[in-house]
Every structure is written in structure tokens, then in C-alpha cells.
Design an enzyme around this catalytic site. Structure first.
Site, PDB file in Angstrom:
ATOM      1  NE  ARG A   1    -111.897-118.351  31.334  1.00 52.01           N
ATOM      2  CZ  ARG A   1    -110.873-119.050  30.915  1.00 52.01           C
ATOM      3  NH1 ARG A   1    -110.029-118.533  30.048  1.00 52.01           N
ATOM      4  NH2 ARG A   1    -110.698-120.263  31.342  1.00 52.01           N
TER       5      ARG A   1
ATOM      6  NE  ARG B   1    -108.781-118.426  25.614  1.00 50.23           N
ATOM      7  CZ  ARG B   1    -108.491-119.164  26.675  1.00 50.23           C
ATOM      8  NH1 ARG B   1    -108.474-120.487  26.589  1.00 50.23           N
ATOM      9  NH2 ARG B   1    -108.201-118.609  27.823  1.00 50.23           N
TER      10      ARG B   1
ATOM     11  CD  GLU C   1    -102.661-115.247  24.363  1.00 53.59           C
ATOM     12  OE1 GLU C   1    -101.945-116.075  24.960  1.00 53.59           O
ATOM     13  OE2 GLU C   1    -103.153-114.246  24.917  1.00 53.59           O
TER      14      GLU C   1
ATOM     15  CD  GLU D   1    -111.345-124.775  32.319  1.00 49.53           C
ATOM     16  OE1 GLU D   1    -110.858-123.696  32.671  1.00 49.53           O
ATOM     17  OE2 GLU D   1    -110.812-125.504  31.474  1.00 49.53           O
TER      18      GLU D   1
ATOM     19  CG  HIS E   1    -108.931-116.549  34.423  1.00 48.17           C
ATOM     20  ND1 HIS E   1    -109.508-116.827  35.635  1.00 48.17           N
ATOM     21  CD2 HIS E   1    -108.848-117.735  33.774  1.00 48.17           C
ATOM     22  CE1 HIS E   1    -109.752-118.129  35.717  1.00 48.17           C
ATOM     23  NE2 HIS E   1    -109.366-118.707  34.587  1.00 48.17           N
TER      24      HIS E   1
ATOM     25  CB  ALA F   1    -102.165-123.838  30.142  1.00 48.89           C
TER      26      ALA F   1
ATOM     27  N   GLY G   1    -106.284-125.377  33.518  1.00 49.57           N
ATOM     28  CA  GLY G   1    -107.530-126.140  33.357  1.00 49.57           C
ATOM     29  C   GLY G   1    -107.395-127.361  32.478  1.00 49.57           C
TER      30      GLY G   1
ATOM     31  CG  HIS H   1    -106.460-115.746  31.072  1.00 52.96           C
ATOM     32  ND1 HIS H   1    -105.401-116.374  31.691  1.00 52.96           N
ATOM     33  CD2 HIS H   1    -107.224-116.738  30.534  1.00 52.96           C
ATOM     34  CE1 HIS H   1    -105.507-117.692  31.538  1.00 52.96           C
ATOM     35  NE2 HIS H   1    -106.590-117.936  30.823  1.00 52.96           N
TER      36      HIS H   1
HETATM   37  C1  SIN Z   1    -108.205-122.000  33.627  1.00 54.57           C
HETATM   38  O1  SIN Z   1    -107.715-123.052  34.029  1.00 54.57           O
HETATM   39  O2  SIN Z   1    -109.127-121.431  34.199  1.00 54.57           O
HETATM   40  C2  SIN Z   1    -107.650-121.385  32.400  1.00 54.57           C
HETATM   41  C3  SIN Z   1    -107.919-122.209  31.232  1.00 54.57           C
HETATM   42  C4  SIN Z   1    -107.983-121.359  30.002  1.00 54.57           C
HETATM   43  O3  SIN Z   1    -107.622-120.198  30.035  1.00 54.57           O
HETATM   44  O4  SIN Z   1    -108.467-121.850  28.987  1.00 54.57           O
END
Ligand code: SIN
Length: 546
Positions: free
Chosen positions: A293, A387, A376, A125, A245, A56, A58, A352
Site C-alpha cells: 500500500r 501494515r 488499531e 490484496e 489507503h 472494513a 477486503g 486509513h
Molecule cells: C481494503 O479492503 O482495501 C482495506 C483492507 C485493509 O485495510 O486491510
């Protein structure tokens, strides 16, 4: 079809809680249960770092208390991203539970990035209206969380901590249920099959990325928990909502686990362009490159379709100190001969995250006494149809810890295991299944393609063996069946489920699809009733963030 199912049991053990999976949810639960005095055994297919948590990037979405952020704002953004299918009470409960997350992790030794004033640094994000995502090591948040949890529960060496043992390289073969209640776990290990007698089993097995040819998930993400849960009598929901993703490092002809280019890169100012240099997100969504996303992945998929190309480009050249802010992304790019300070980064969407899973309340309880699920593999109602970025580590930490606490409710329940048998399983060869799912159950689907996957599974599945790889293939196959079935039933587009043949949302379908195995072993699905749409509110334990 059945396979010869009786197994000879080579070893036996007992515990108050068996945790299946060594990522953020499993280890948070193990740590909490151990604090409560329970004897915990964790079973993990790989080693201490073979988890999705480890990758992971972000960060962890944690509601702030200033700069326009609050629990309400985080709840709002989560429900907006979730396409009308979030369970509002579950969202509020889990988001509120995140307030203490950073402090808990820091008390376990995790170290988070700080801003110049010494406060926790926060990034943004897709889908977040403010900067609220805390991170560690720039873009190595998961690795830091995993490191701290591994040490805190002694998962770096077998049995290092009193009250907690870890069986690495061992797979859960079946949750043992007797008279409708969990009595233990059948484990496949180097020493042969073993039975762990336990009144509580927590499934924290992660996701299902290996259903697709390219994924950000590690090789162990083979949907094991979905298959184990269905076999034990649990319900699953929202499985059709697979999150792709938008920005996964592209390399022609590549497959398997692919490096992520964190969404936080766009959070710090990068933007997407096609191969003619045209901006992709202009005019698509008010949040532009930071749209949720599903919106970004769909926009990319459409641009690829129109231009007949296989990737787009991420322009991150304006980001100051890129190498130190994003060391993990930098390393992956440099290994591919790309320096993000000078070059555009080739990216494409890849599987993802599974937004759906085993239906639980916000304490990880399923409908089967003694069976818990978290992370998950579970569907608490936090994610709905899509999500919100960085809500997954949050959920794993909060619900994992709660599941570890509620395991004590069955302390002392002792039921004998009946006959120990392996479940009957069939499977389609893995590469064939991945090819079918990638082609027909990806970012954009239609009824014709989904039907082709369903028919191929029906026609091509054969009886599975009993080795770990065969158990995984069988789990992937039944999960693909359940996913495709729900995707066919959902004759609308919502969240990260986009139907080319039903491009709009349908208000009558603003309900989850629940699937279970009937007594004959066949899957049955139905749209949930109105009384179930906010089940979390009736299931939460009184007095704690309910
Ligand atoms: C990301 O860093 O883009 C992924 C983070 C996530 O999937 O919540």
C-alpha cells in the site's frame, strides 16, 4: 497549562474488566473475558455499528495451508511490507493465532464467502504473494464480523448478556491509576461523570483518521486511546507510520469519512491509470498494481504532483460480476453516479490506518500493570512501518481474544481510586489541525512542513473543555504532537513514512521511536535500544504461540 480538574462523580460501578471501544478487538476481548467468568463493562462512544470494523471491506488475512500459502509465507509478506520494523516474534505469534480465526467466528455465527468447491473463498490484496484473504458478503467483511460479535456479547442491547454490560454513547475520560497500577476508568456519560472501579482497563479505541481532512475512518476515530494511554504512563511507538489507503472514492471538495474502494478490487484485476490513461504502477514495483500500500499511495501522490491533478482512476471494467462481488463499493459508486462496470472510478489516497500505537506484547499488555491495549490503538510489532492489507481484523481478533483472557490475571486485585481528576488538556481547533496535518504530515512530508505543524500546535493550542468533543480535540492534539515529533526525528524514508528531504532509508534508523509523557506532562521520545527491537519475544506468555 491546566484546567480546573476535580470532577464531581455522579455514579459508580465496578467490573473485573472495562473495555473501551466496541469494535473487533474490544468485543473479542469482552467475549473471551466473559467466557472466563469475568464481569465485563464495555464503554463505547457511539452505537453498536459506529466502529471502524463495520467499514472494513477486503477481509481477514488468514494463512492458508495450500496453493503456496503457509504461516511462513504470511509472516514473510507481513515483514516485507513492514519495512524492516516488524517484530518477527510478534508477527509469527499473531499470524499463527489466525489459523483458528475463521472457525471461531463461524462458531459465533459469522458466514464467509465460499468458492464453487465449498471451501472458503480467498482473494488477494497489495503485498500478499498469494490469495489468502477470506471475506464475507463480497466486500462487507467488517460488517459481518461486527454483526456476529455484537450478537455474541449481547452488544445490541444494554446488559443483554449475563456478565456483560455495554454503555453506548459514553466516553472514557481518564484511566485511573493509583501507585502505578490501574484502578478504574473515569467515564463521561449522559448521567454525568462516573467511575468504574476495575483492576483492568483495555483500550480498544481504534485509530486516528480524524487527524486528517479525509479518512476512511468513522467520526469517532479521534485517537482517544493514544491520549488515554500516554496519560496513564504507557509508551507509544511507530506513530509516524500512518497508512494512506491508495484508492478512496474521490469527490472534489469532500471531507470527513470517505468510502473505500477495496484493494481486493485490484486483487481481482483492476488497474490504476492517470487522467491521460497511462498506467501508474507499470515499472514501479514487481507486484505492479498489487504492490504494498505505501508503494501504491506514494506512486499516486507523485503522479498527482507531476500532473497537477487531484485524483487518478481505477479501471475495474474487466471484473466479472462486479456488482455482486463488490456490493459495498458498488453502492458507494452508484451513489456518486459512477457504474464501475462502465466507468472508471475516481480515487485518491486518504488516511486509513495507524500502524503504531500503545506498545504492547502479543497479549495486549502494556508496561502499566492493569492497562491493556488491542486493535488499531496498539502497537504489537505486527505492522512495523507499514501494515500488510487485511492484517488488522486478524490482529484485532487474535490479540483481542488474548487480552480478554489475560485480564483474569488481576482478578480480585482491589485498589481504591485516589482523587478523581480530569487530565489537563489543550487543543487546536479540529479543522485547523486537520488542515495542517493533511498539508504537512500526509503521504509525503518534509522537515519544514512538520516543523510548521509543531509550531502551530505550540502557538495555537488553548485549554480544552470537559465535554466529549473537547476531550476528543485534546486527544487529537496530543497525538498530532507525538506523531509529528516522531516524523521529524525519523530523518529517512521507510514504510509509509516518506520524507521528501530524506528520500532513502537509513540503516541506523531501523528502530522504532518510543514516546512517553514525563512527570511534567511533556512528551519525550527516543529511538528504542537494540534490546527492545524484539520485545515481543520476551513478553509472550509461555506455551501459547510465543
Ligand atoms: C481494503 O479492503 O482495501 C482495506 C483492507 C485493509 O485495510 O486491510
Amino acid at each position: 497549562m491546566t484546567i480546573p480538574s476535580g470532577v464531581s462523580v455522579a455514579w459508580e460501578a465496578s467490573a473485573d474488566l472495562v473495555v473501551v471501544g466496541g469494535g473487533v478487538a474490544g468485543l473479542s476481548a469482552a467475549a473471551a473475558a466473559r467466557r472466563g467468568g469475568l464481569r465485563v463493562l464495555t464503554v463505547s462512544k457511539g452505537g453498536p455499528l459506529d466502529t471502524a470494523t463495520q467499514y472494513a471491506q477486503g477481509g481477514i488475512a488468514v494463512p492458508g495451508t495450500r496453493d503456496g500459502d503457509s504461516v511462513d509465507a504470511h509472516v514473510f509478506d507481513t515483514c516485507e511490507a513492514g519495512g524492516g520494523l516488524c517484530v518477527p516474534s510478534a508477527v509469527r505469534s499473531i499470524v499463527s493465532g489466525g489459523l483458528g480465526t475463521a472457525a471461531t467466528l463461524q462458531s459465533l455465527g459469522a458466514s464467509f464467502d465460499r468458492d464453487r468447491g465449498g471451501d472458503l473463498a480467498r482473494t488477494r490484496e497489495g503485498g500478499h504473494s498469494v490469495r489468502r484473504i477470506i471475506h464475507a458478503g463480497g466486500d462487507a467483511t467488517g460488517a459481518e464480523v461486527q454483526r456476529a460479535l455484537n450478537i455474541s456479547v449481547g452488544a445490541v442491547s444494554v446488559g443483554a448478556e449475563a456478565g456483560h454490560s455495554v454503555l453506548f454513547g459514553s466516553a472514557a475520560a481518564r484511566v485511573l491509576v493509583h501507585r502505578g497500577e490501574v484502578v478504574g476508568l473515569l467515564v463521561s456519560s449522559d448521567q454525568g461523570f462516573g467511575v468504574v472501579h476495575s483492576p483492568v482497563v483495555l483500550l480498544a479505541t481504534g485509530g486516528l483518521g480524524q487527524l486528517y481532512s479525509c479518512s476512511t475512518n468513522p467520526p469517532g476515530a479521534t485517537a482517544d486511546g493514544i491520549a488515554l494511554g500516554l496519560d496513564a504512563g504507557a509508551e507509544i511507538a511507530d506513530l509516524e507510520f500512518v497508512q494512506f489507503h491508495p484508492t478512496v472514492l474521490f469527490a472534489a471538495g469532500s471531507s470527513g469519512r470517505r468510502p473505500l474502494v477495496s484493494e481486493a478490487v485490484r486483487g481481482e484485476g483492476a488497474h490504476l491509470v492517470d487522467q491521460d490513461g497511462l498506467r501508474i504502477m507499470t515499472g514501479v514495483h514487481p507486484l505492479g498494481d498489487l504492490a504494498p500500500r505505501d508503494v501504491v499511495s506514494r506512486a499516486i501522490a507523485e503522479r498527482l504532483h507531476i500532473t497537477g491533478t487531484d485524483h487518478v482512476l481505477l479501471d475495474a471494467r474487466s471484473i466479472d460480476k462486479f456488482h455482486s462481488r463488490f456490493p459495498t463499493v458498488t453502492a458507494a459508486c452508484l451513489a456518486a453516479g459512477i457504474d464501475p462496470r462502465e466507468h472508471l472510478i475516481p480515487v485518491a489516497p486518504a488516511a486509513h490506518y495507524s500502524c503504531g500505537g500503545i506498545v504492547t506484547d502479543v497479549w495486549g499488555r502494556t508496561g502499566v500493570p492493569g492497562l491493556l491495549a488491542a486493535g488499531e490503538v496498539a502497537r504489537t510489532g505486527l505492522h512495523g512501518a507499514n501494515r500488510l492489507a487485511s492484517n488488522s481484523l486478524l490482529e484485532g481478533l487474535v490479540v483481542g481474544e488474548r487480552a480478554g483472557a489475560v485480564a483474569a490475571e488481576r482478578l480480585g486485585v482491589r485498589n481504591r481510586t485516589g482523587d478523581v481528576q480530569l487530565p489537563a488538556g489543550t487543543s487546536v481547533p479540529r479543522e485547523r489541525l486537520q488542515q495542517l496535518m493533511t498539508e504537512h504530515a500526509g503521504v509525503v512530508r518534509d522537515g519544514y512542513g512538520l516543523d510548521r505543524v509543531a509550531s502551530a500546535i505550540r502557538d495555537e493550542a488553548s485549554v480544552s473543555g470537559r465535554e466529549v468533543r473537547a476531550l476528543e480535540d485534546s486527544a487529537l492534539t496530543i497525538t498530532a504532537s507525538a506523531l509529528v515529533r516522531a516524523a521529524m526525528q525519523r530523518r529517512e524514508s521507510r514504510g509509509c513514512h516518506t520524507r521528501r528531504d530524506f528520500p532513502s532509508g537509513d540503516e541506523d534508523m531501523r528502530r522504532s521511536i518510543r514516546t512517553r509523557k514525563n512527570p511534567d506532562g511533556d512528551l519525550e521520545s527516543r529511538f528504542e535500544s537494540a534490546s527492545q527491537t524484539d520485545a515481543g519475544s520476551t513478553q509472550t506468555m509461555a506455551g501459547v504461540n510465543g
